[in-house]
Design a protein around this motif. Structure first.
Motif, PDB file in Angstrom:
ATOM      1  N   ALA A  36      73.255  23.737  62.747  1.00  0.00           N
ATOM      2  CA  ALA A  36      72.431  23.642  63.764  1.00  0.00           C
ATOM      3  C   ALA A  36      71.068  24.271  63.659  1.00  0.00           C
ATOM      4  N   ILE A  37      70.688  25.042  62.796  1.00  0.00           N
ATOM      5  CA  ILE A  37      69.207  25.443  62.562  1.00  0.00           C
ATOM      6  C   ILE A  37      68.665  24.228  61.777  1.00  0.00           C
ATOM      7  N   GLN A  38      69.457  23.758  60.898  1.00  0.00           N
ATOM      8  CA  GLN A  38      68.778  22.399  60.034  1.00  0.00           C
ATOM      9  C   GLN A  38      68.376  21.374  60.951  1.00  0.00           C
ATOM     10  N   ILE A  39      69.449  20.850  61.978  1.00  0.00           N
ATOM     11  CA  ILE A  39      69.207  19.883  62.999  1.00  0.00           C
ATOM     12  C   ILE A  39      68.073  20.191  63.975  1.00  0.00           C
ATOM     13  N   ALA A  40      68.087  21.708  64.356  1.00  0.00           N
ATOM     14  CA  ALA A  40      67.058  21.829  65.113  1.00  0.00           C
ATOM     15  C   ALA A  40      65.677  21.942  64.723  1.00  0.00           C
ATOM     16  N   ARG A  41      65.574  22.198  63.454  1.00  0.00           N
ATOM     17  CA  ARG A  41      64.192  22.427  62.811  1.00  0.00           C
ATOM     18  C   ARG A  41      63.580  20.971  62.623  1.00  0.00           C
ATOM     19  N   GLU A  42      64.642  19.970  62.568  1.00  0.00           N
ATOM     20  CA  GLU A  42      63.943  18.379  62.764  1.00  0.00           C
ATOM     21  C   GLU A  42      63.456  18.156  64.174  1.00  0.00           C
ATOM     22  N   ILE A  43      64.269  18.507  65.060  1.00  0.00           N
ATOM     23  CA  ILE A  43      64.097  18.116  66.589  1.00  0.00           C
ATOM     24  C   ILE A  43      62.911  19.049  67.274  1.00  0.00           C
ATOM     25  N   ILE A  44      62.906  20.387  66.978  1.00  0.00           N
ATOM     26  CA  ILE A  44      61.992  21.218  67.536  1.00  0.00           C
ATOM     27  C   ILE A  44      60.506  21.558  66.545  1.00  0.00           C
ATOM     28  N   GLY A  45      61.038  21.178  65.255  1.00  0.00           N
ATOM     29  CA  GLY A  45      59.514  21.238  64.525  1.00  0.00           C
ATOM     30  C   GLY A  45      59.128  22.835  64.242  1.00  0.00           C
ATOM     31  N   ASP A  46      60.313  23.647  64.068  1.00  0.00           N
ATOM     32  CA  ASP A  46      59.912  24.813  63.824  1.00  0.00           C
ATOM     33  C   ASP A  46      60.964  25.550  62.983  1.00  0.00           C
ATOM     34  N   GLU A  47      60.279  26.510  61.953  1.00  0.00           N
ATOM     35  CA  GLU A  47      61.181  26.950  60.784  1.00  0.00           C
ATOM     36  C   GLU A  47      62.595  27.824  61.463  1.00  0.00           C
ATOM     37  N   ARG A  48      61.848  28.411  62.780  1.00  0.00           N
ATOM     38  CA  ARG A  48      63.058  29.203  63.158  1.00  0.00           C
ATOM     39  C   ARG A  48      63.270  28.908  64.579  1.00  0.00           C
ATOM     40  N   PRO A  49      63.991  27.862  64.799  1.00  0.00           N
ATOM     41  CA  PRO A  49      63.896  26.925  65.903  1.00  0.00           C
ATOM     42  C   PRO A  49      64.711  27.667  67.050  1.00  0.00           C
ATOM     43  N   LEU A  50      65.898  28.273  66.763  1.00  0.00           N
ATOM     44  CA  LEU A  50      66.723  29.247  67.684  1.00  0.00           C
ATOM     45  C   LEU A  50      66.008  30.325  68.448  1.00  0.00           C
ATOM     46  N   SER A  51      65.058  30.717  68.053  1.00  0.00           N
ATOM     47  CA  SER A  51      64.215  31.758  68.947  1.00  0.00           C
ATOM     48  C   SER A  51      63.181  31.149  69.887  1.00  0.00           C
TER      49      SER A  51
END
Length: 230
Positions: free
Chosen positions: A84-99
């Motif tokens: 999920a972190i890997q996918i979220a990095r691509e979508i959100i564009g942040d190294e720490r996307p969950l936060s």
């Protein structure tokens, strides 16, 4: 040593005390680990590298760990959190996307995307159940993000660990991110030690803070110790 102003600095023990997460677990998340023949990569790269072989966390790492830990406590495996972190990095564009603040709205779709198929193309119904039937995504994420202040880019910059009414804040721009009295910036640990040694009134006078702030600091530090001992 790199400039740590505005970044925060925590050992795994200090971060674990604030988050009620085992320090060893935090270290494994940021360093990676090996089980038998299988090598597990870090969940994300730490903000801080002092080049001394030890693991440290910055404030953003602290906030990322809160969310990752919550999902794991709800039954999401570390493998799926990593995906999920890997996918979220691509979508959100942040190294720490969950936060990030944006994860509040995009996170459910991100985890459902992870859940839909595994590496063999098979559906993983268990995680779909987690978000469609057993839990509502907002019930998992909202309580954690409500106590965080975000900047105009959606990145967290302050955390109110005991709720906003206590006026205790974790701000990486002050006292290297240690919990402090919000109005005076005096660390809660300092106020609690002074109060326990000299009394609330004397501590308040010595640090020029209201007695209510000292009492809140004492209660906050005592609660951290209770959680640590549990």
């Amino acid at each position: 040593m790199e400039n740590l102003i505005g970044v925060g600095l925590y050992t795994p023990a200090e971060a674990g005390r604030l988050l009620a997460i085992a320090p060893g677990k935090l270290a494994r998340w940021l360093r990676g680990h090996r089980v038998g023949e299988h090598e597990y990569a870090p969940l994300w790269k730490s903000q801080i590298d002092l080049d001394n072989g030890h693991v440290y966390l910055g404030f953003r790492d602290l906030m990322e760990a809160r969310i990752a830990d919550k999902f794991m406590r709800c039954g999401v495996s570390s493998r799926r959190v990593r995906a999920a972190i890997q996918i979220a990095r691509e979508i959100i564009g942040d190294e720490r996307p969950l936060s990030t603040d944006r994860f509040r709205t995009d996170g459910r779709d991100i985890f459902l995307r992870v859940a839909e198929t595994d590496e063999h193309g098979e559906e993983r119904e268990g995680l779909l159940n987690l978000f469609r039937r057993q839990y509502e995504f907002k019930q998992i994420i909202e309580p954690l993000l409500k106590s965080v202040d975000f900047d105009d880019k959606g990145a967290p910059f302050q955390w109110w660990p005991a709720g906003r009414r206590t006026s205790i804040v974790v701000d990486p721009g002050r006292s290297f991110g240690q919990p402090i009295d919000a109005s005076t910036s005096v660390p809660t640990a300092v106020l609690a030690v002074a109060a326990n040694r000299e009394g609330v009134e004397t501590a308040a006078s010595a640090f020029d803070v209201p007695e209510t702030s000292v009492r809140r600091a004492v209660e906050f530090e005592a609660e951290l110790e209770r959680r640590l001992a549990a």
